[in-house]
Design an enzyme around this catalytic site. Sequence first.
Site, PDB file in Angstrom:
ATOM      1  N   LYS A  51      17.449   1.385  -5.908  1.00 24.68           N
ATOM      2  CA  LYS A  51      16.029   1.004  -6.013  1.00 24.68           C
ATOM      3  C   LYS A  51      15.183   2.233  -6.360  1.00 24.68           C
ATOM      4  O   LYS A  51      15.652   3.372  -6.228  1.00 24.68           O
ATOM      5  CB  LYS A  51      15.571   0.392  -4.682  1.00 24.68           C
ATOM      6  CG  LYS A  51      15.663   1.348  -3.491  1.00 24.68           C
ATOM      7  CD  LYS A  51      15.499   0.611  -2.164  1.00 24.68           C
ATOM      8  CE  LYS A  51      15.590   1.581  -0.995  1.00 24.68           C
ATOM      9  NZ  LYS A  51      15.617   0.882   0.304  1.00 24.68           N
ATOM     10  N   TYR A 272      -7.697  26.393  -5.641  1.00 22.92           N
ATOM     11  CA  TYR A 272      -8.831  25.567  -5.198  1.00 22.92           C
ATOM     12  C   TYR A 272      -9.242  25.891  -3.770  1.00 22.92           C
ATOM     13  O   TYR A 272      -8.389  26.065  -2.892  1.00 22.92           O
ATOM     14  CB  TYR A 272      -8.460  24.080  -5.273  1.00 22.92           C
ATOM     15  CG  TYR A 272      -8.479  23.533  -6.676  1.00 22.92           C
ATOM     16  CD1 TYR A 272      -9.635  23.539  -7.439  1.00 22.92           C
ATOM     17  CD2 TYR A 272      -7.318  23.003  -7.221  1.00 22.92           C
ATOM     18  CE1 TYR A 272      -9.638  23.023  -8.729  1.00 22.92           C
ATOM     19  CE2 TYR A 272      -7.313  22.473  -8.504  1.00 22.92           C
ATOM     20  CZ  TYR A 272      -8.481  22.490  -9.252  1.00 22.92           C
ATOM     21  OH  TYR A 272      -8.486  21.980 -10.519  1.00 22.92           O
TER      22      TYR A 272
END
Length: 377
Positions: A51, A272
């Site tokens: 999956k 940042y």
Amino acid sequence: MDDFNSKFSLLASAEPTGACGYLTVDLSALRRNYAKMASLVAPGSAAAVVKADAYGLGAGPVSNAFYDAGCRHFFVAQFQEAMALRPQLADDGQIFVLNGLQPGNEELAAIHHIVPVLNSFDQVRRWSQMAGKLRTRLPAVLQFDSGMSRLGFPPEDRRELRSLLQSDQGLDILFMMSHLASADEPEHAQNADQLAAVKSICQEFPDLRISFANSAGVFLGDNYHGFLARPGLALYGGAPVGGAANPMQPVIRLDISVIQTRTVNAGARVGYGAAYVASGERRLATLAAGYADGLLRSLSDRGAVFYQGVRLPIVGRVSMDSMTVDVTDLPDNTLSLGSLVEMIGPHQTLEDVAAAAGTIAYELLTSLGQRYHRRYI
Ligand SMILES: *Cc1c(COP(=O)(O)O)cnc(C)c1O
């Protein structure tokens, strides 16, 4: 156009370079991990859970590696995943959809030989109706909830299901399944509770075999395997049981490209929010991958990469497409544009990076994204 191509023949043949990094998937390690799982669960069999694009590694090539190692049962979560995998897999590789049968998918499932895991009476009814409509028998798996409260028939439905199945629904029930919630914590009391629930399910449906263990469940002991184990993570080299030694072979290597280096002075602010301020002269390297590439923002000021065994800590915040590492411990000019540093590899496991990011290997693997250049070796 011909003229153009000949004038720019170099350009026309050029391959883009400068990938943000290289995700290397070792297909032979996948095959060996499958073989190991298969031998651990013998005389039962091992399926492969593929999956989420085989936990982010590429459902097509990964499933075929398992197929080559003898796997014939492949579990995906969603119907779309089954449709995408079907043409890439040999016909005798069976594909099962864990999340059930959504209304509208019945005909496609029948035509493409996709086997739904039926989780409710409504799903049984619609699949049975499709069998009637096509005048054929259709294969199915029944999922039972043995204590996770996620998917499958709850205990109070079993009696009604038993009586329903006494009349022919046009379905070939291939097997039953149930899923463990706490197998990665071997001491957790829920394991024994779920085992007891599965035993009573088997007594109520004596004609059907059950598929039970996931990766961690395989290591709980033989009585947890069922006739078909469904490992996922362990096949990809993940540690099946937290805190214990990892018996599986590493499958991936993740190398990240350097895109710039610089020397900064004391007081320089990095990234940042100026979350990191250099306390002295430091050499820095900017790497070309960030949280959009699955290198989670929670690695800010916590994680590290390695270069020839030297640990290079991540400094400041991880950006979307880049991050900065402190390379002061390397000799001058060791790294430059295009150098590769190790994010996952011999010096740092998947589990190490996941732990630094405050998450689990499953989330890290499935987050890696599509921007790395993928190499299957
Ligand atoms: C994801 C999943 C698995 C595989 O689990 P791992 O822990 O990766 O081995 C098996 N069964 C079901 C139902 C799943 O959802």
